[in-house]
Each structure stands twice: as C-alpha cells, then as structure tokens.
Scaffold this motif. Structure first.
Motif, short mmCIF file in Angstrom:
data_model
loop_
_atom_site.label_atom_id
_atom_site.label_comp_id
_atom_site.label_asym_id
_atom_site.label_seq_id
_atom_site.Cartn_x
_atom_site.Cartn_y
_atom_site.Cartn_z
N MET A 86 21.76 45.06 40.87
CA MET A 86 22.46 44.92 39.62
C MET A 86 22.15 43.53 39.05
N ALA A 87 21.74 43.49 37.83
CA ALA A 87 21.47 42.23 37.16
C ALA A 87 22.79 41.60 36.71
N PHE A 88 22.75 40.29 36.49
CA PHE A 88 23.96 39.63 36.00
C PHE A 88 23.65 38.97 34.66
N ASP A 89 24.69 38.73 33.90
CA ASP A 89 24.57 38.16 32.56
C ASP A 89 24.17 36.69 32.66
N GLU A 90 22.92 36.41 32.33
CA GLU A 90 22.41 35.03 32.41
C GLU A 90 23.13 34.10 31.44
N GLY A 91 23.56 34.64 30.30
CA GLY A 91 24.29 33.83 29.32
C GLY A 91 25.63 33.36 29.88
N LEU A 92 26.35 34.28 30.52
CA LEU A 92 27.63 33.90 31.14
C LEU A 92 27.39 32.92 32.27
N ALA A 93 26.37 33.17 33.07
CA ALA A 93 26.04 32.24 34.16
C ALA A 93 25.74 30.85 33.61
N ALA A 94 25.03 30.78 32.50
CA ALA A 94 24.70 29.48 31.90
C ALA A 94 25.96 28.77 31.39
N ARG A 95 26.89 29.53 30.83
CA ARG A 95 28.15 28.93 30.36
C ARG A 95 28.92 28.35 31.53
N ILE A 96 28.95 29.06 32.65
CA ILE A 96 29.65 28.57 33.83
C ILE A 96 28.93 27.35 34.39
N ARG A 97 27.62 27.46 34.51
CA ARG A 97 26.81 26.36 35.04
C ARG A 97 27.03 25.08 34.24
N GLU A 98 27.10 25.21 32.93
CA GLU A 98 27.33 24.06 32.05
C GLU A 98 28.65 23.36 32.38
N ARG A 99 29.66 24.15 32.70
CA ARG A 99 30.98 23.59 32.98
C ARG A 99 31.07 23.00 34.38
N LEU A 100 30.26 23.49 35.30
CA LEU A 100 30.37 23.04 36.70
C LEU A 100 29.26 22.09 37.13
N SER A 101 28.30 21.85 36.28
CA SER A 101 27.12 21.08 36.68
C SER A 101 27.42 19.65 37.10
N ALA A 102 28.48 19.06 36.62
CA ALA A 102 28.80 17.67 36.97
C ALA A 102 29.48 17.55 38.34
N ASP A 103 29.87 18.67 38.93
CA ASP A 103 30.57 18.66 40.21
C ASP A 103 29.56 18.82 41.34
N PRO A 104 29.30 17.77 42.13
CA PRO A 104 28.30 17.86 43.19
C PRO A 104 28.69 18.80 44.34
N ALA A 105 29.96 19.20 44.38
CA ALA A 105 30.41 20.11 45.43
C ALA A 105 30.07 21.57 45.12
N ILE A 106 29.60 21.84 43.90
CA ILE A 106 29.30 23.22 43.48
C ILE A 106 27.85 23.57 43.78
N THR A 107 27.67 24.74 44.39
CA THR A 107 26.34 25.31 44.61
C THR A 107 26.34 26.73 44.08
N GLU A 108 25.16 27.28 43.93
CA GLU A 108 25.01 28.66 43.47
C GLU A 108 24.37 29.49 44.57
N LYS A 109 24.78 30.75 44.62
CA LYS A 109 24.22 31.66 45.62
C LYS A 109 24.25 33.07 45.05
N HIS A 110 23.17 33.80 45.26
CA HIS A 110 23.15 35.21 44.87
C HIS A 110 24.00 35.99 45.86
N MET A 111 25.01 36.68 45.34
CA MET A 111 25.92 37.48 46.16
C MET A 111 26.37 38.70 45.36
N PHE A 112 26.70 39.76 46.04
CA PHE A 112 27.27 40.97 45.42
C PHE A 112 26.38 41.51 44.31
#
Length: 109
Positions: free
Chosen positions: A1-27
């Motif tokens: 199942m593909a995911f909405d890259e636009g929504l992912a980008a919106r989230i990434r923009e909000r979390l990018s300054a937090d060094p504790a945040i990582t991304e992982k392909h799941m579900f």
C-alpha cells in the motif's frame, strides 16, 4: 500500500527539527518514531496517531478519528484520522503534538 507523500512531507516539516525523530517504513506506510517509539504515521492518505490509552475515547470523539484496527483487532491508544480532518495545519499540528508527546514519555528503544 502506498502512502500519501504530501501528508508525509507535512509531518516531516513539523518534526524535522527534533533530532529524536526517525522515519521507518511500517504497516505499508511511513512511521515517525521518537527514540524508537512510534508517534505518528501515514497509511494511505490517513494519519495514524499514538495516544494515551486512557485518552482513546476522547481522541475518537474528534472529527475524522476512528479506531485503529489494522490487524482486525481494535487497539487502544491508537487512532486513525481521515485525510478530510487534516486539511487545516492546526488540526494536523494538534494530532502530531499528541502523538509525539505520548511517544516522548516512553523509554527509548
């Protein structure tokens, strides 16, 4: 199942300054983890949010939210938010903050 890259980008923009945040392909989507604990994710065009288990009912009362039952078994402490409820940045921000706040309380993995 593909995911909405636009929504992912919106989230990434909000979390990018937090060094504790990582991304992982799941579900079949993309998860954003705080020190290894999932905070929010994107499956299809919807947002998955980790909430305080005792706060599940309150989260489900919010517009566009429903039970996360990816495995066919409803999971307390997890909700799915419809894309239609995320059009406003303030709504997305509130969900992201809720997920990140909960994940930050958990011990690092």
């Amino acid at each position: 199942m593909a995911f909405d890259e636009g929504l992912a980008a919106r989230i990434r923009e909000r979390l990018s300054a937090d060094p504790a945040i990582t991304e992982k392909h799941m579900f079949g989507g993309l998860a954003f983890l705080h020190q290894g604990n999932m905070a929010v994710g994107v499956i299809g065009d919807e947002l998955v949010v980790r909430v305080v288990p005792d706060g599940t009912d309150a989260a489900l009362a919010r517009p566009g939210a429903r039970v996360f039952d990816f495995t066919g078994r409803p999971m307390r402490g997890w909700v799915v938010v419809a894309a239609s409820a995320l059009a406003e940045d303030t709504d997305l921000d509130a969900w992201i903050d809720e997920g990140r706040t909960f994940a930050a309380r958990l011990p690092p993995k």
